[in-house]
Design a protein around this motif. Structure first.
Motif, mmCIF file in Angstrom:
data_model
loop_
_atom_site.group_PDB
_atom_site.id
_atom_site.type_symbol
_atom_site.label_atom_id
_atom_site.label_comp_id
_atom_site.label_asym_id
_atom_site.label_seq_id
_atom_site.Cartn_x
_atom_site.Cartn_y
_atom_site.Cartn_z
ATOM 1 N N THR A 187 0.825 -1.209 0.000
ATOM 2 C CA THR A 187 0.000 0.000 0.000
ATOM 3 C C THR A 187 0.861 1.262 0.000
ATOM 4 O O THR A 187 1.761 1.421 0.822
ATOM 5 C CB THR A 187 -0.935 0.009 1.221
ATOM 6 O OG1 THR A 187 -1.778 -1.154 1.167
ATOM 7 C CG2 THR A 187 -1.803 1.252 1.222
ATOM 8 N N TYR A 215 0.965 5.453 0.206
ATOM 9 C CA TYR A 215 0.207 6.574 0.741
ATOM 10 C C TYR A 215 0.536 7.889 0.040
ATOM 11 O O TYR A 215 -0.262 8.814 0.036
ATOM 12 C CB TYR A 215 0.467 6.717 2.243
ATOM 13 C CG TYR A 215 0.134 5.465 3.012
ATOM 14 C CD1 TYR A 215 -1.188 5.152 3.317
ATOM 15 C CD2 TYR A 215 1.126 4.577 3.408
ATOM 16 C CE1 TYR A 215 -1.509 3.989 3.997
ATOM 17 C CE2 TYR A 215 0.817 3.417 4.091
ATOM 18 C CZ TYR A 215 -0.495 3.119 4.383
ATOM 19 O OH TYR A 215 -0.812 1.963 5.047
ATOM 20 N N ARG A 264 -8.169 -5.367 0.637
ATOM 21 C CA ARG A 264 -7.993 -3.908 0.599
ATOM 22 C C ARG A 264 -9.148 -3.177 1.290
ATOM 23 O O ARG A 264 -8.896 -2.253 2.085
ATOM 24 C CB ARG A 264 -7.804 -3.436 -0.848
ATOM 25 C CG ARG A 264 -6.366 -3.668 -1.331
ATOM 26 C CD ARG A 264 -6.166 -3.259 -2.772
ATOM 27 N NE ARG A 264 -6.352 -1.846 -3.030
ATOM 28 C CZ ARG A 264 -5.435 -0.897 -2.783
ATOM 29 N NH1 ARG A 264 -4.258 -1.227 -2.264
ATOM 30 N NH2 ARG A 264 -5.684 0.359 -3.067
ATOM 31 N N ALA A 303 -9.042 -0.697 4.758
ATOM 32 C CA ALA A 303 -9.673 0.615 4.942
ATOM 33 C C ALA A 303 -10.085 0.796 6.391
ATOM 34 O O ALA A 303 -9.935 1.888 6.964
ATOM 35 C CB ALA A 303 -10.890 0.736 4.020
ATOM 36 N N VAL A 346 -8.850 9.994 4.003
ATOM 37 C CA VAL A 346 -9.045 9.953 2.547
ATOM 38 C C VAL A 346 -8.598 8.610 1.990
ATOM 39 O O VAL A 346 -9.266 8.015 1.140
ATOM 40 C CB VAL A 346 -8.268 11.119 1.883
ATOM 41 C CG1 VAL A 346 -8.319 10.996 0.367
ATOM 42 C CG2 VAL A 346 -8.829 12.462 2.337
ATOM 43 N N LYS A 347 -7.470 8.104 2.494
ATOM 44 C CA LYS A 347 -6.940 6.827 2.012
ATOM 45 C C LYS A 347 -7.892 5.683 2.350
ATOM 46 O O LYS A 347 -8.043 4.739 1.564
ATOM 47 C CB LYS A 347 -5.565 6.561 2.641
ATOM 48 C CG LYS A 347 -4.871 5.312 2.100
ATOM 49 C CD LYS A 347 -4.540 5.453 0.624
ATOM 50 C CE LYS A 347 -3.813 4.222 0.088
ATOM 51 N NZ LYS A 347 -3.450 4.378 -1.344
ATOM 52 N N TYR A 376 -11.117 5.761 2.403
ATOM 53 C CA TYR A 376 -12.157 5.759 1.361
ATOM 54 C C TYR A 376 -11.614 5.185 0.053
ATOM 55 O O TYR A 376 -12.306 4.439 -0.652
ATOM 56 C CB TYR A 376 -12.684 7.171 1.145
ATOM 57 C CG TYR A 376 -13.775 7.554 2.112
ATOM 58 C CD1 TYR A 376 -15.075 7.104 1.927
ATOM 59 C CD2 TYR A 376 -13.511 8.356 3.220
ATOM 60 C CE1 TYR A 376 -16.086 7.447 2.813
ATOM 61 C CE2 TYR A 376 -14.509 8.701 4.117
ATOM 62 C CZ TYR A 376 -15.794 8.237 3.907
ATOM 63 O OH TYR A 376 -16.800 8.563 4.784
ATOM 64 N N GLU A 377 -10.374 5.529 -0.272
ATOM 65 C CA GLU A 377 -9.768 4.994 -1.503
ATOM 66 C C GLU A 377 -9.673 3.471 -1.460
ATOM 67 O O GLU A 377 -9.965 2.790 -2.441
ATOM 68 C CB GLU A 377 -8.382 5.609 -1.702
ATOM 69 C CG GLU A 377 -7.677 5.136 -2.978
ATOM 70 C CD GLU A 377 -6.259 5.675 -3.072
ATOM 71 O OE1 GLU A 377 -5.363 4.913 -3.482
ATOM 72 O OE2 GLU A 377 -6.051 6.864 -2.742
ATOM 73 N N LEU A 378 -9.271 2.925 -0.321
ATOM 74 C CA LEU A 378 -9.161 1.474 -0.181
ATOM 75 C C LEU A 378 -10.529 0.797 -0.293
ATOM 76 O O LEU A 378 -10.654 -0.301 -0.846
ATOM 77 C CB LEU A 378 -8.498 1.123 1.150
ATOM 78 C CG LEU A 378 -7.003 1.423 1.248
ATOM 79 C CD1 LEU A 378 -6.544 1.424 2.704
ATOM 80 C CD2 LEU A 378 -6.199 0.394 0.447
ATOM 81 N N LEU A 406 -12.837 1.628 -2.190
ATOM 82 C CA LEU A 406 -13.248 1.614 -3.597
ATOM 83 C C LEU A 406 -12.942 0.293 -4.279
ATOM 84 O O LEU A 406 -13.455 0.025 -5.366
ATOM 85 C CB LEU A 406 -12.564 2.759 -4.360
ATOM 86 C CG LEU A 406 -13.043 4.173 -4.027
ATOM 87 C CD1 LEU A 406 -12.173 5.207 -4.737
ATOM 88 C CD2 LEU A 406 -14.504 4.353 -4.402
ATOM 89 N N ASP A 407 -12.126 -0.563 -3.646
ATOM 90 C CA ASP A 407 -11.830 -1.878 -4.204
ATOM 91 C C ASP A 407 -12.953 -2.886 -3.952
ATOM 92 O O ASP A 407 -12.875 -4.020 -4.412
ATOM 93 C CB ASP A 407 -10.517 -2.423 -3.632
ATOM 94 C CG ASP A 407 -9.317 -1.984 -4.455
ATOM 95 O OD1 ASP A 407 -9.240 -0.768 -4.742
ATOM 96 O OD2 ASP A 407 -8.491 -2.825 -4.819
#
Length: 323
Positions: A17, A19, A62, A66, A111-112, A114-116, A118-119
């Motif tokens: 991962t 960042y 992933r 999160a 923020v990260k 939320y990005e994770l 998304l998987d």
């Protein structure tokens, strides 16, 4: 299958991962706090819950991370508010860098997270995001309640239980719910997983309160009696304030209002009051009640018996911990 299988998958993904790189002051603190370890309890529960319903549990790694990144974000900001010097035996981010860096790095971690997420599979993403957003807000609500309690002496047991439900337990509930959702479980089942996590999470926090007073220092991993020294509003103190009368009430209040005292003497004196009032037994009964509710929730879940027993054994071991 063993817990090590899930832990290895999480550790591998953690190493992969990214960042961000620049400015280094923004991203180095994230790598630092994520490298400090911890039990990784929440993402493990997500993977185990997914494994109840699918062989393809690795696709949930992933999204499970999160939950862990969000959890560590809350720790980073909580440490600032608590002025905590150490986290897992190492300097906290605000001590190693400064408050402003810790605030901003924590923001990036949110923020990260939320990005994770998304998987997650596209057909489950909206629900996963909506529940995560609600849970994140509830964690903040619980933290604010905890801070409000610092200046109050009339906190009730019901208020305290609601605070720990929000501050710590709803994220455990979400971790299990997320695993079930991504594994393909129906809503009735994900609701049961969530309820199990919340109830067991409350039991965990109450046990932490108990161990802070009655734990074995060699096993507990931090100073026994720290909550007493700090006048922290724990279940034990709230119950003692409610139960104590007469001279015992006066003695307890005296210790709570003293600004200069011998720490060991205060711990001994307040613990003695707890003993006289049967606070340990009252707390243990509440712990067993919430653990019982959680395992009753698990019992209602329809899943492969062997996989279900694997999750139950893991959870029971956590419930029986002494540290």
């Amino acid at each position: 299958m063993s817990p090590a299988t899930f832990i290895d998958a999480l550790q591998h993904e953690l190493q992969l991962t990214q960042y961000g790189q620049y400015p280094t002051e923004l991203y180095d603190p994230i790598r630092y706090i994520m490298s400090l370890g911890g039990k990784r309890l929440r993402p493990l529960l997500t993977l185990m819950a997914a494994h109840l319903f699918t062989d393809d549990w690795k696709k949930t790694v992933r999204p499970a991370l999160a939950v862990e990144v969000f959890h560590n974000f809350t720790l980073m900001h909580d440490d600032i508010m608590d002025r905590a010097p150490l986290r897992r035996g190492q300097p906290t981010v605000h001590e190693k860098w400064n408050d402003n860096i810790a605030i901003l790095s924590g923001d990036v971690m949110l923020v990260k997270a939320y990005e994770l997420l998304l998987d997650a599979d596209a057909d489950k993403l909206k629900q996963a995001m909506a529940r995560f957003t609600r849970t994140a807000a509830e964690v903040c609500e619980g933290q604010q309640m905890d801070m409000n309690f610092e200046t109050r002496w009339d906190v009730t047991e019901a208020e305290y239980i609601d605070m720990i439900r929000l501050k710590t337990s709803v994220l455990l509930g979400y971790a299990l719910e997320l695993g079930g959702l991504l594994g393909g479980a129906d809503k009735e089942t994900t609701d049961l997983l969530y309820a199990a996590g919340v109830n067991i999470g409350i039991g965990f926090q109450l046990k932490d309160d108990l161990l802070d007073v009655y734990g074995d220092p060699a096993k507990f991993g931090k100073q026994v009696g720290g909550d007493i020294i700090a006048n922290k509003k724990t279940f034990l103190l709230i119950e003692a304030l409610e139960q104590a009368t007469g001279s015992r009430k006066d003695e307890l209040t005296g210790w709570l209002t003293q600004t200069s005292f011998d720490k060991a003497e205060k711990v001994r004196a307040v613990t003695t009051i707890y003993d006289q009032l049967g606070i340990r037994q009252i707390t243990e009964a509440r712990i067993n009640d919430y653990f019982g509710r959680g395992f009753a929730n698990f019992d209602q879940i329809q899943a492969d018996p062997d996989r279900k027993e694997f999750l139950l054994q893991f959870t029971r071991q956590l419930a029986e911990r002494e540290s």
